[in-house]
Design a protein around this motif. Sequence first.
Motif, PDB file in Angstrom:
ATOM      1  N   LYS A  10      -0.486   0.514  -0.682  1.00  0.00           N
ATOM      2  CA  LYS A  10      -0.497   0.577   0.784  1.00  0.00           C
ATOM      3  C   LYS A  10       0.915   0.385   1.344  1.00  0.00           C
ATOM      4  O   LYS A  10       1.301   1.041   2.311  1.00  0.00           O
ATOM      5  N   ALA A  11       1.693  -0.527   0.764  1.00  0.00           N
ATOM      6  CA  ALA A  11       3.050  -0.774   1.252  1.00  0.00           C
ATOM      7  C   ALA A  11       3.952   0.437   1.012  1.00  0.00           C
ATOM      8  O   ALA A  11       4.812   0.742   1.835  1.00  0.00           O
ATOM      9  N   SER A  12       3.745   1.128  -0.089  1.00  0.00           N
ATOM     10  CA  SER A  12       4.599   2.282  -0.394  1.00  0.00           C
ATOM     11  C   SER A  12       4.244   3.494   0.465  1.00  0.00           C
ATOM     12  O   SER A  12       5.053   4.405   0.601  1.00  0.00           O
ATOM     13  N   GLY A  13       3.087   3.503   1.060  1.00  0.00           N
ATOM     14  CA  GLY A  13       2.672   4.635   1.880  1.00  0.00           C
ATOM     15  C   GLY A  13       3.235   4.628   3.288  1.00  0.00           C
ATOM     16  O   GLY A  13       3.145   5.608   4.013  1.00  0.00           O
ATOM     17  N   ARG A  14       3.844   3.541   3.693  1.00  0.00           N
ATOM     18  CA  ARG A  14       4.406   3.439   5.046  1.00  0.00           C
ATOM     19  C   ARG A  14       5.842   3.943   5.033  1.00  0.00           C
ATOM     20  O   ARG A  14       6.724   3.317   4.496  1.00  0.00           O
ATOM     21  N   LYS A  15       6.043   5.080   5.654  1.00  0.00           N
ATOM     22  CA  LYS A  15       7.388   5.646   5.691  1.00  0.00           C
ATOM     23  C   LYS A  15       7.906   5.659   7.110  1.00  0.00           C
ATOM     24  O   LYS A  15       7.156   5.872   8.065  1.00  0.00           O
ATOM     25  N   LEU A  16       9.182   5.435   7.224  1.00  0.00           N
ATOM     26  CA  LEU A  16       9.827   5.511   8.523  1.00  0.00           C
ATOM     27  C   LEU A  16      10.269   6.940   8.781  1.00  0.00           C
ATOM     28  O   LEU A  16      10.732   7.629   7.878  1.00  0.00           O
ATOM     29  N   ARG A  17      10.149   7.343   9.990  1.00  0.00           N
ATOM     30  CA  ARG A  17      10.577   8.682  10.375  1.00  0.00           C
ATOM     31  C   ARG A  17      12.090   8.667  10.540  1.00  0.00           C
ATOM     32  O   ARG A  17      12.669   7.715  11.039  1.00  0.00           O
ATOM     33  N   ILE A  54      10.559  -1.791  13.811  1.00  0.00           N
ATOM     34  CA  ILE A  54      10.417  -3.199  13.401  1.00  0.00           C
ATOM     35  C   ILE A  54       8.993  -3.489  12.946  1.00  0.00           C
ATOM     36  O   ILE A  54       8.787  -4.178  11.945  1.00  0.00           O
ATOM     37  N   VAL A  55       8.003  -2.957  13.654  1.00  0.00           N
ATOM     38  CA  VAL A  55       6.602  -3.187  13.266  1.00  0.00           C
ATOM     39  C   VAL A  55       6.329  -2.580  11.896  1.00  0.00           C
ATOM     40  O   VAL A  55       5.682  -3.203  11.047  1.00  0.00           O
ATOM     41  N   THR A  56       6.844  -1.379  11.631  1.00  0.00           N
ATOM     42  CA  THR A  56       6.637  -0.742  10.333  1.00  0.00           C
ATOM     43  C   THR A  56       7.292  -1.545   9.214  1.00  0.00           C
ATOM     44  O   THR A  56       6.699  -1.744   8.148  1.00  0.00           O
ATOM     45  N   ILE A  57       8.505  -2.020   9.448  1.00  0.00           N
ATOM     46  CA  ILE A  57       9.187  -2.839   8.443  1.00  0.00           C
ATOM     47  C   ILE A  57       8.414  -4.132   8.199  1.00  0.00           C
ATOM     48  O   ILE A  57       8.219  -4.543   7.047  1.00  0.00           O
ATOM     49  N   ASN A  58       7.956  -4.783   9.266  1.00  0.00           N
ATOM     50  CA  ASN A  58       7.214  -6.044   9.123  1.00  0.00           C
ATOM     51  C   ASN A  58       5.896  -5.845   8.383  1.00  0.00           C
ATOM     52  O   ASN A  58       5.517  -6.672   7.546  1.00  0.00           O
ATOM     53  N   ARG A  59       5.190  -4.762   8.686  1.00  0.00           N
ATOM     54  CA  ARG A  59       3.920  -4.500   7.983  1.00  0.00           C
ATOM     55  C   ARG A  59       4.161  -4.260   6.497  1.00  0.00           C
ATOM     56  O   ARG A  59       3.392  -4.729   5.652  1.00  0.00           O
ATOM     57  N   GLN A  82       6.623  -5.468   4.762  1.00  0.00           N
ATOM     58  CA  GLN A  82       7.001  -6.766   4.191  1.00  0.00           C
ATOM     59  C   GLN A  82       5.763  -7.635   3.959  1.00  0.00           C
ATOM     60  O   GLN A  82       5.652  -8.303   2.927  1.00  0.00           O
ATOM     61  N   ILE A  83       4.832  -7.630   4.891  1.00  0.00           N
ATOM     62  CA  ILE A  83       3.600  -8.415   4.737  1.00  0.00           C
ATOM     63  C   ILE A  83       2.796  -7.909   3.544  1.00  0.00           C
ATOM     64  O   ILE A  83       2.302  -8.701   2.723  1.00  0.00           O
ATOM     65  N   LEU A  84       2.661  -6.580   3.411  1.00  0.00           N
ATOM     66  CA  LEU A  84       1.914  -6.029   2.280  1.00  0.00           C
ATOM     67  C   LEU A  84       2.613  -6.335   0.951  1.00  0.00           C
ATOM     68  O   LEU A  84       1.954  -6.632  -0.049  1.00  0.00           O
ATOM     69  N   ASN A  85       3.937  -6.274   0.926  1.00  0.00           N
ATOM     70  CA  ASN A  85       4.664  -6.613  -0.299  1.00  0.00           C
ATOM     71  C   ASN A  85       4.486  -8.084  -0.657  1.00  0.00           C
ATOM     72  O   ASN A  85       4.364  -8.429  -1.835  1.00  0.00           O
ATOM     73  N   ALA A  86       4.472  -8.957   0.348  1.00  0.00           N
ATOM     74  CA  ALA A  86       4.253 -10.382   0.089  1.00  0.00           C
ATOM     75  C   ALA A  86       2.852 -10.624  -0.467  1.00  0.00           C
ATOM     76  O   ALA A  86       2.674 -11.427  -1.398  1.00  0.00           O
ATOM     77  N   ARG A  87       1.866  -9.932   0.078  1.00  0.00           N
ATOM     78  CA  ARG A  87       0.495 -10.074  -0.437  1.00  0.00           C
ATOM     79  C   ARG A  87       0.400  -9.565  -1.872  1.00  0.00           C
ATOM     80  O   ARG A  87      -0.276 -10.164  -2.713  1.00  0.00           O
ATOM     81  N   ALA A  88       1.071  -8.455  -2.157  1.00  0.00           N
ATOM     82  CA  ALA A  88       1.050  -7.905  -3.514  1.00  0.00           C
ATOM     83  C   ALA A  88       1.728  -8.860  -4.492  1.00  0.00           C
ATOM     84  O   ALA A  88       1.245  -9.058  -5.610  1.00  0.00           O
ATOM     85  N   ALA A  89       2.840  -9.456  -4.078  1.00  0.00           N
ATOM     86  CA  ALA A  89       3.524 -10.416  -4.945  1.00  0.00           C
ATOM     87  C   ALA A  89       2.653 -11.636  -5.201  1.00  0.00           C
ATOM     88  O   ALA A  89       2.603 -12.151  -6.329  1.00  0.00           O
ATOM     89  N   LEU A  90       1.951 -12.106  -4.187  1.00  0.00           N
ATOM     90  CA  LEU A  90       1.051 -13.246  -4.365  1.00  0.00           C
ATOM     91  C   LEU A  90      -0.092 -12.894  -5.311  1.00  0.00           C
ATOM     92  O   LEU A  90      -0.437 -13.678  -6.202  1.00  0.00           O
TER      93      LEU A  90
END
Length: 83
Positions: free
Chosen positions: A22-29, A46-51, A53-61
């Motif tokens: 899910k985190a890898s599917g979010r691309k910035l235009r 900023i919202v895209t970057i934060n989302r 980051q949140i998904l990456n943190a969940r994946a790391a956990l």
Amino acid sequence: MIVAVDIAILISAALSAWFWWKASGRKLRRISYKEVLDARDINRIIVTINRGQILNARAALATAISAGLVAVRFFITLLEPYF
């Protein structure tokens, strides 16, 4: 006991993979140099970057939980002959 730990390992590993997918599917235009950035554009970035980051943190956990459960599983297997 061992089967429950094995199932927990599989679930946490699957969750980790799903969060990273899910985190890898979010691309910035891409933004053209001719465009003028306004507050809404910056907010979307900023919202895209934060989302992500949140998904990456969940994946790391989830990965950390999976690794911990694997360690518990190995420990149980090592102690099994003594009981």
